[in-house]
Design a protein around this motif. Structure first.
Motif, PDB file in Angstrom:
ATOM      1  N   SER A  70      -8.727   8.626  -5.057  1.00 58.26           N
ATOM      2  CA  SER A  70      -9.962   8.849  -4.568  1.00 58.26           C
ATOM      3  C   SER A  70     -10.112   9.644  -3.199  1.00 58.26           C
ATOM      4  O   SER A  70     -11.190   9.970  -2.896  1.00 58.26           O
ATOM      5  CB  SER A  70     -10.720   7.396  -4.319  1.00 58.26           C
ATOM      6  OG  SER A  70      -9.943   6.895  -3.346  1.00 58.26           O
ATOM      7  N   ARG A  96      -3.854  -5.041 -12.089  1.00 56.85           N
ATOM      8  CA  ARG A  96      -5.056  -4.378 -11.632  1.00 56.85           C
ATOM      9  C   ARG A  96      -4.902  -3.907  -9.887  1.00 56.85           C
ATOM     10  O   ARG A  96      -5.595  -3.096  -9.767  1.00 56.85           O
ATOM     11  CB  ARG A  96      -6.241  -5.201 -11.779  1.00 56.85           C
ATOM     12  CG  ARG A  96      -6.384  -5.838 -13.235  1.00 56.85           C
ATOM     13  CD  ARG A  96      -7.959  -5.730 -13.724  1.00 56.85           C
ATOM     14  NE  ARG A  96      -8.002  -5.907 -15.186  1.00 56.85           N
ATOM     15  CZ  ARG A  96      -7.747  -6.789 -15.712  1.00 56.85           C
ATOM     16  NH1 ARG A  96      -7.485  -8.179 -15.141  1.00 56.85           N
ATOM     17  NH2 ARG A  96      -7.651  -6.959 -17.261  1.00 56.85           N
ATOM     18  N   LEU A  97      -4.061  -4.791  -9.264  1.00 56.52           N
ATOM     19  CA  LEU A  97      -3.802  -4.410  -7.793  1.00 56.52           C
ATOM     20  C   LEU A  97      -3.009  -3.131  -7.891  1.00 56.52           C
ATOM     21  O   LEU A  97      -3.399  -2.179  -7.024  1.00 56.52           O
ATOM     22  CB  LEU A  97      -3.271  -5.375  -6.949  1.00 56.52           C
ATOM     23  CG  LEU A  97      -3.143  -5.251  -5.620  1.00 56.52           C
ATOM     24  CD1 LEU A  97      -4.442  -5.168  -5.054  1.00 56.52           C
ATOM     25  CD2 LEU A  97      -2.447  -6.462  -5.295  1.00 56.52           C
ATOM     26  N   GLN A 119      -3.147  -0.684 -10.082  1.00 57.32           N
ATOM     27  CA  GLN A 119      -4.061   0.228 -10.509  1.00 57.32           C
ATOM     28  C   GLN A 119      -4.992   0.735  -9.382  1.00 57.32           C
ATOM     29  O   GLN A 119      -5.244   1.937  -9.292  1.00 57.32           O
ATOM     30  CB  GLN A 119      -4.910  -0.369 -11.548  1.00 57.32           C
ATOM     31  CG  GLN A 119      -5.770   0.416 -12.517  1.00 57.32           C
ATOM     32  CD  GLN A 119      -6.190  -0.515 -13.687  1.00 57.32           C
ATOM     33  OE1 GLN A 119      -6.864  -1.682 -13.363  1.00 57.32           O
ATOM     34  NE2 GLN A 119      -6.073   0.134 -15.039  1.00 57.32           N
ATOM     35  N   GLN A 120      -5.443  -0.463  -8.645  1.00 59.03           N
ATOM     36  CA  GLN A 120      -6.201   0.005  -7.347  1.00 59.03           C
ATOM     37  C   GLN A 120      -5.562   0.806  -6.375  1.00 59.03           C
ATOM     38  O   GLN A 120      -6.254   1.735  -5.768  1.00 59.03           O
ATOM     39  CB  GLN A 120      -6.666  -1.307  -6.900  1.00 59.03           C
ATOM     40  CG  GLN A 120      -7.907  -1.322  -6.046  1.00 59.03           C
ATOM     41  CD  GLN A 120      -8.129  -2.694  -5.573  1.00 59.03           C
ATOM     42  OE1 GLN A 120      -8.097  -3.673  -5.985  1.00 59.03           O
ATOM     43  NE2 GLN A 120      -8.606  -2.735  -4.125  1.00 59.03           N
ATOM     44  N   ARG A 121      -4.196   0.449  -6.123  1.00 59.87           N
ATOM     45  CA  ARG A 121      -3.800   1.327  -4.991  1.00 59.87           C
ATOM     46  C   ARG A 121      -3.551   2.840  -5.702  1.00 59.87           C
ATOM     47  O   ARG A 121      -3.547   3.604  -4.766  1.00 59.87           O
ATOM     48  CB  ARG A 121      -2.189   0.844  -5.067  1.00 59.87           C
ATOM     49  CG  ARG A 121      -2.029  -0.462  -4.504  1.00 59.87           C
ATOM     50  CD  ARG A 121      -1.961  -0.663  -2.909  1.00 59.87           C
ATOM     51  NE  ARG A 121      -1.704  -1.927  -2.406  1.00 59.87           N
ATOM     52  CZ  ARG A 121      -2.419  -2.698  -1.637  1.00 59.87           C
ATOM     53  NH1 ARG A 121      -3.818  -2.188  -1.658  1.00 59.87           N
ATOM     54  NH2 ARG A 121      -2.313  -3.856  -1.347  1.00 59.87           N
ATOM     55  N   SER A 177       0.880  -1.087   0.132  1.00 63.22           N
ATOM     56  CA  SER A 177      -0.120   0.039  -0.103  1.00 63.22           C
ATOM     57  C   SER A 177       0.992   1.160  -0.128  1.00 63.22           C
ATOM     58  O   SER A 177       2.262   1.224   0.286  1.00 63.22           O
ATOM     59  CB  SER A 177      -1.025   0.090   1.189  1.00 63.22           C
ATOM     60  OG  SER A 177      -0.104  -0.307   2.389  1.00 63.22           O
ATOM     61  N   SER A 183      -3.242  -0.113 -16.933  1.00 62.96           N
ATOM     62  CA  SER A 183      -2.298  -1.038 -16.450  1.00 62.96           C
ATOM     63  C   SER A 183      -2.281  -2.427 -17.336  1.00 62.96           C
ATOM     64  O   SER A 183      -3.207  -2.690 -18.375  1.00 62.96           O
ATOM     65  CB  SER A 183      -2.990  -1.564 -15.013  1.00 62.96           C
ATOM     66  OG  SER A 183      -3.975  -2.416 -15.261  1.00 62.96           O
ATOM     67  N   ALA A 231      -5.537   4.370  -7.776  1.00 58.73           N
ATOM     68  CA  ALA A 231      -6.700   4.885  -7.616  1.00 58.73           C
ATOM     69  C   ALA A 231      -7.378   5.089  -6.434  1.00 58.73           C
ATOM     70  O   ALA A 231      -7.940   6.431  -5.957  1.00 58.73           O
ATOM     71  CB  ALA A 231      -7.819   3.849  -8.443  1.00 58.73           C
ATOM     72  N   GLU A 232      -6.739   4.482  -5.167  1.00 62.26           N
ATOM     73  CA  GLU A 232      -7.157   4.729  -3.865  1.00 62.26           C
ATOM     74  C   GLU A 232      -6.609   6.145  -3.260  1.00 62.26           C
ATOM     75  O   GLU A 232      -7.260   6.812  -2.878  1.00 62.26           O
ATOM     76  CB  GLU A 232      -6.591   3.724  -2.841  1.00 62.26           C
ATOM     77  CG  GLU A 232      -7.376   2.486  -2.617  1.00 62.26           C
ATOM     78  CD  GLU A 232      -6.577   1.229  -2.215  1.00 62.26           C
ATOM     79  OE1 GLU A 232      -7.207   0.291  -2.626  1.00 62.26           O
ATOM     80  OE2 GLU A 232      -5.680   1.575  -1.654  1.00 62.26           O
ATOM     81  N   THR A 249     -10.164   3.589 -15.452  1.00 60.78           N
ATOM     82  CA  THR A 249      -9.189   2.400 -15.513  1.00 60.78           C
ATOM     83  C   THR A 249      -9.389   1.788 -16.896  1.00 60.78           C
ATOM     84  O   THR A 249     -10.424   1.812 -17.382  1.00 60.78           O
ATOM     85  CB  THR A 249      -8.984   1.440 -14.465  1.00 60.78           C
ATOM     86  OG1 THR A 249     -10.417   0.913 -14.390  1.00 60.78           O
ATOM     87  CG2 THR A 249      -8.958   2.050 -13.135  1.00 60.78           C
TER      88      THR A 249
END
Ligand code: NAD
Ligand code: UPG
Length: 482
Positions: free
Chosen positions: A213, A202-203, A205-207, A16, A195, A209-210, A223
């Motif tokens: 956000s 994708r993980l 990408q999510q990090r 993270s 990504s 995005a967090e 994404t």
């Protein structure tokens, strides 16, 4: 390709994000990561650069770039969780996520000179990351790059980094416009995160995005695949630049037909399918991005064996160059076909308002053409320093630069009024609000000028030409036929 770079699915962990590093403290890296730090006080953000003077300026009260609202943000976050340093290696080593925000200028020599992006800074930054980052990190392409650049970065990481380091490359192009950078960063139209189509991709990408956000509307965080994201940046700039060239082509027709391009564009804007933005005719587009990114797209098309596509986008550049030239030629022609030894006030030098940036500013080409024709220029811009003008035009005659052979006949003035004293013409080249202000005493300006006194408006600044004509001015506006 080594398995620690996730072209392949692996179960390696993506940490993270607690510590962010940004390589490149320029017009993008600086504001982007300053806003990020301001909005995420629990994340440590370090912006690093090899340019010592730039870092010194970011750590001072005189930031290296002017952007409305930026000073306050930097002041609040700097020293709390925002740091500027020349310690590139130390910043990389500590980071969970690294923005690569270095310059990607057009190549000036070698294969693709004049079109291809020079990726030497991207490569150097990637090599540093591969060498220094022991644990690995999410690497984010923030710079504008040709499609599939991440592939080369991946190969460098695979070849150079230790086998237990895990990297994931994302594309997160920046869409801020200069002059409104803070506004754009606080409320972006979209944040693209591209990504690889893998679990780890994708993980990662999510990090990222967090992180966004924390302040960006969820629907604006989009994404997609890595290559689409890289190409979307070039496509967006090409489409915007194309609109400017299209309206400038219409402006040329207006000037020969007694039509008025501002009326024509306002008629077009009413059509929702066309939309209302980027239809301001004038002296052509400038700035560090449009020309470079179009050249990049032309080169990409040629490299992919698509000459017709390359030719199509090239025309946008051809029209832009012609627009700048046409404006300068019009000035010479209207002033009785000679401007030799005539004093001309140049109002505005930055490539657009609310920035001090002169990269690819249309003013540079227009001034060079006028100087070439023998004019004596008096230049005023509220945010561009005389040293930046000297760098763009060459030193002014009489300046103390003894080793320069070619000196130019211009002076840099401290105000609009001062630039106009004794001038035969005033030429608007940047749409600064102060030029449009009701406070401008046109009567006094007219009285201070040589006669006849011309106004050449390349930026749609003059809203009431009739009033100025009544005072005695001869007024010419880009895209307005008489
Ligand atoms: N200027 C804009 O408005 C804008 C907007 C969107 C995207 N972009 C893109 O963002 C990228 C950066 O643009 P910019 O205007 O910020 O450029 P810039 O020239 O202002 O800044 C780039 C910085 O990177 C530094 N740098 C280069 N190599 C380095 C290295 N190996 N290690 C550390 N520092 C290094 C340079 O010293 C420089 O200060 C470009 O690809 C550009 O196309 C720019
Ligand atoms: O209707 C218009 C709009 C713009 N311009 C000119 O076009 C140039 C570019 O303007 P603008 O796009 O506002 O500024 P930039 O800072 O160059 O921003 C562009 O380039 C950036 C770098 O890639 C992108 O991030 C932005 O989204 C994109 O708008 C300037 O010279 C403007 O004067 C016009 O002549 N007419």
């Amino acid at each position: 390709m080594s398995p620690h770079v996730s072209y392949f699915d692996t179960d390696a962990e993506i940490r993270s994000v607690k510590n962010i590093c940004c390589i490149g403290a320029g017009y993008v890296g600086g504001p982007t990561c300053a806003v990020l730090a301001w909005k995420c006080p629990d994340i440590k953000v370090t912006i690093t650069d090899i340019a010592e003077d730039r870092i010194r300026a970011w750590n001072s009260d005189e930031l290296p770039i002017f952007e409305p609202g930026l000073d306050d943000i930097v002041k609040e976050a700097r020293g709390r969780n925002l740091f500027f340093t020349t310690d590139v290696d130390g910043s990389i080593e500590a980071a969970d996520l690294i923005f690569v925000s270095v310059n990607t200028p057009t190549k000036v020599a070698g294969i693709g000179a004049g079109l291809a992006a020079d990726l030497c800074y991207i490569e150097a930054a990637t090599r540093r990351i591969a060498t220094v980052s022991k644990r690995g990190a999410i690497i984010v392409e923030k710079s504008t790059v040709p499609c599939r650049t991440a592939e080369s970065m991946n190969q460098i990481l695979s070849a150079l980094s230790p086998s237990n380091a895990t990297f994931e490359i994302l594309s997160n192009p920046e869409f801020l416009a200069e002059g409104t950078a803070v506004e754009d960063l606080l409320d972006p139209a979209r944040v693209l995160i591209g990504s690889m189509p893998t679990t780890r991709g994708r993980l990662a990408q999510q990090r990222l995005a967090e992180v966004y956000s924390r302040w960006v509307r969820p629907e604006a965080i989009v994404t997609m695949g890595l290559w689409s994201s890289e190409l979307s940046k070039l496509a967006a700039n090409a489409l915007l630049a194309q609109r400017v060239s299209s309206i400038n082509a219409i402006a040329a027709i207006c000037e020969r037909t007694e039509a008025n391009v501002h009326e024509v564009s306002s008629a077009c804007r009413l059509d929702l399918r066309i939309g209302s933005k980027f239809l301001e005719a004038g002296i052509g587009f400038g700035g560090s991005c449009f020309q470079k990114d179009l050249q990049n797209l032309v080169y990409l098309s040629l490299s992919l064996g698509l000459p017709e596509v390359a030719e199509y986008w090239k025309q946008v550049l051809v029209m832009n160059a012609w627009t700048k030239q046409r404006f300068a030629r019009n000035i010479v022609q209207k002033m009785f076909s000679t401007i030799t030894a005539k004093h001309i006030a140049i109002l505005g030098f930055a490539f657009k308002a609310d920035t001090g940036d002169t990269r690819e500013a249309p003013a540079i080409d227009v001034c060079r053409d006028l100087l070439e024709d023998g004019a004596l220029l008096h230049i005023y811009d509220p945010k561009v320093s005389s040293s930046a003008i000297n760098r763009a035009l060459g030193p002014a005659k009489g300046s103390n630069v003894s080793f320069q052979s070619e000196q130019r006949a211009y002076t840099v003035e401290a105000s609009m009024q001062q630039a106009c004293v004794g001038a035969s013409a005033l030429v608007f080249l940047t749409k600064w609000a102060e030029f449009e202000s009701h406070a401008v005493d046109w009567k006094a300006i007219y009285a201070s000028m040589s006669k006849p006194a011309w106004i050449f408006d390349g930026r749609n600044i003059v809203k009431d030409p009739t009033a100025l004509k009544k005072l005695g001015f001869i007024v010419y506006q880009s895209g307005v036929g008489y």
